[in-house]
Every structure is written in C-alpha cells, then in structure tokens.
Design an enzyme around this catalytic site. Structure first.
Site, PDB file in Angstrom:
ATOM      1  N   GLY A 187       1.830  -4.415   6.454  1.00 14.89           N
ATOM      2  CA  GLY A 187       1.416  -5.304   5.378  1.00 14.89           C
ATOM      3  C   GLY A 187       1.284  -4.566   4.074  1.00 14.89           C
ATOM      4  O   GLY A 187       1.158  -3.342   4.037  1.00 14.89           O
ATOM      5  N   TYR A 197      -1.744 -12.480  -1.922  1.00 14.49           N
ATOM      6  CA  TYR A 197      -2.255 -11.781  -0.739  1.00 14.49           C
ATOM      7  C   TYR A 197      -3.062 -12.741   0.138  1.00 14.49           C
ATOM      8  O   TYR A 197      -2.839 -12.826   1.353  1.00 14.49           O
ATOM      9  CB  TYR A 197      -3.115 -10.595  -1.156  1.00 14.49           C
ATOM     10  CG  TYR A 197      -3.675  -9.825   0.017  1.00 14.49           C
ATOM     11  CD1 TYR A 197      -2.887  -8.913   0.704  1.00 14.49           C
ATOM     12  CD2 TYR A 197      -4.986 -10.018   0.448  1.00 14.49           C
ATOM     13  CE1 TYR A 197      -3.386  -8.208   1.797  1.00 14.49           C
ATOM     14  CE2 TYR A 197      -5.493  -9.324   1.539  1.00 14.49           C
ATOM     15  CZ  TYR A 197      -4.695  -8.419   2.208  1.00 14.49           C
ATOM     16  OH  TYR A 197      -5.197  -7.742   3.292  1.00 14.49           O
TER      17      TYR A 197
END
Length: 255
Positions: A71, A153
């Site tokens: 990520g 995000y």
C-alpha cells in the site's frame, strides 16, 4: 507446510508479517518491487497479472494463505497511484488467486486496511463507487481531479474493506476465510514519510492513539498470524481494529 503469498513483503508491516508467518511454519511467496520471490509493480494491471501468474507458478496453483499488505500513503506521487495500489493492487490479487486458495488446506486471506476507512464522508465520494464497480480509469481520474491524497487514501481503504467483506460472503461457500485488519498509526517507512510531510506532518504527529504511541509492525503481524491460523477458524468477514484505541476514541458510539 502452509504456503502463503504476501504482497508488500519487502518492508514495513509486510516484512514483519513474513517473519512472523515463517516462524509459525509457513512457506512465504513474497510480492514486491524489490527483494521478493515475485517482483511486480501492483500499480499497473500488467504488474498485477504478472504477480498472479508468478505466484501460481511458484505455488503449483495451490495456496493456503494470502496476505495483502502492499500500500501507499498520503505522500504517494499522485492520488491515482495511491488508488491503483491500495485498491486494485489488492482486489485483483484476491480475484486472481481465489481459485488457488480454494484448493488449499484451511485457506485464509487477509487485507491490511486502515482505521482511516472510517473517515466521515469517505463512503460518499464518487471515486468509491467507481472503485467498487471496478472502473479503474474513472476512479483514478476522479482522485486526481480532487487532488486531496488524504481523502483518496481514506476512500481506498474504505473501498478495499467493502470489497473484502463482499468477497468473504462469496468465498465462504468454498471454505475460504477472508478478513481485514485496520491498523492505526504504525511505525513504518510510510508513517515516517507522512510525519515528515509539509502538508500532513503536523496532523499525523498530533493524532495519537489513547495508548499514547504508534504501533509496531510486529504487533500487527501477530494478529495476522492468529487470523491466518486454525485458531480463527470461525472468523471471516471481520474488520479487526489494531489501532491503539484510535477508532474507539473517535467513534465510541459506533459498533
């Protein structure tokens, strides 16, 4: 010996997960851009396809576990890149390796989400609808147009949590468990980069969990080991917060 693929295996939480699972007796097939058994860039469709193909080759088409740790954070070069890795780099691995998991022994998969998925308003962002519909071009375009990485995000982590929970229901008939861990602030290179960022550093540094510190990758990894083990044999579709109390601090009346 269980065979488990781990994305984002070269650093941070992913590296700690690999260490902990190896100690628990797993054979690990790491996926990362460097220093891994499978070298692949999960920000592109071609890279994801390469990752799936190489994992299938190295595992003989049979997996017992999959842990998606790869990520990016708010310091990513663009909001679109953040979505490409955090959402599509997870969802396409899950899809591409589902059949291999179905052939495994007591198969279990896990996604590293985030407490940021609970950010108010994230579920209402148009990019989330595009993500969950699998429309990568539209989702990435919307993220870049908005130009707010912290929202991108949160949206990526909200969407990937929803995707995993949907899949957990579908996969249960094949005996595959699928869960999500939602960490808070964890002392990783991504977190250090965020603390040093001119835009977000102050907010990141001041948002401290009730336990008074950030977590350590090893603390997340130990929960991963449990959820991937037969001790968690009736746990699927769950979101487990490992955040030092952050979610309780912000959303005490949500259960």
């Amino acid at each position: 010996m269980p065979v488990t693929a781990v994305s984002g295996s070269a650093s941070g939480i992913g590296a700690a997960v690999c260490t902990a699972l190896r100690a628990a007796g797993h054979r690990i097939i790491g996926i990362d851009r460097v220093n891994a058994e499978v070298i692949a860039d999960l920000s592109t469709r071609q890279g994801r396809q390469t990752a799936v193909a190489q994992v299938l080759e190295q595992s003989g088409g049979v997996l017992d576990g999959l842990v998606c740790c790869a990520g990016l954070g708010v310091t990513a070069p663009s909001s679109s890149l953040l979505l490409a890795v955090n959402y599509f780099g997870v969802s396409e691995l899950l899809d591409g390796l589902a059949d291999a998991l179905a052939k495994g022994q007591h198969p279990a998969a896990l996604v590293i989400g985030s407490v940021a998925a609970t950010q108010p308003g994230a579920d209402q962002q148009p990019m989330v609808k595009a993500l969950l519909a699998g429309d990568e071009a539209q989702a990435l375009a919307l993220a870049n147009a908005l130009g707010q990485p912290h929202i991108a995000y949160a949206c990526s982590k909200y969407a990937v949590t929803c995707d995993a929970r949907r899949k957990s229901v579908q996969w249960a008939a094949q005996g595959i468990r699928l869960n999500v861990i939602a960490p808070g602030a964890v002392e990783t290179p991504l977190h250090q980069a965020a603390k040093g960022d001119a835009r977000y550093g102050k907010a990141v540094s001041e948002f401290v969990a009730p336990l008074g510190r950030a977590g350590h990758p090893e603390e997340i990894a130990q929960v991963v080991v449990f959820l991937q083990s037969d001790q968690a044999s009736f746990v699927t579709g769950s979101v487990v917060f490992v955040d030092g109390g952050m979610d309780a601090m912000v959303r005490a009346q949500h259960v």
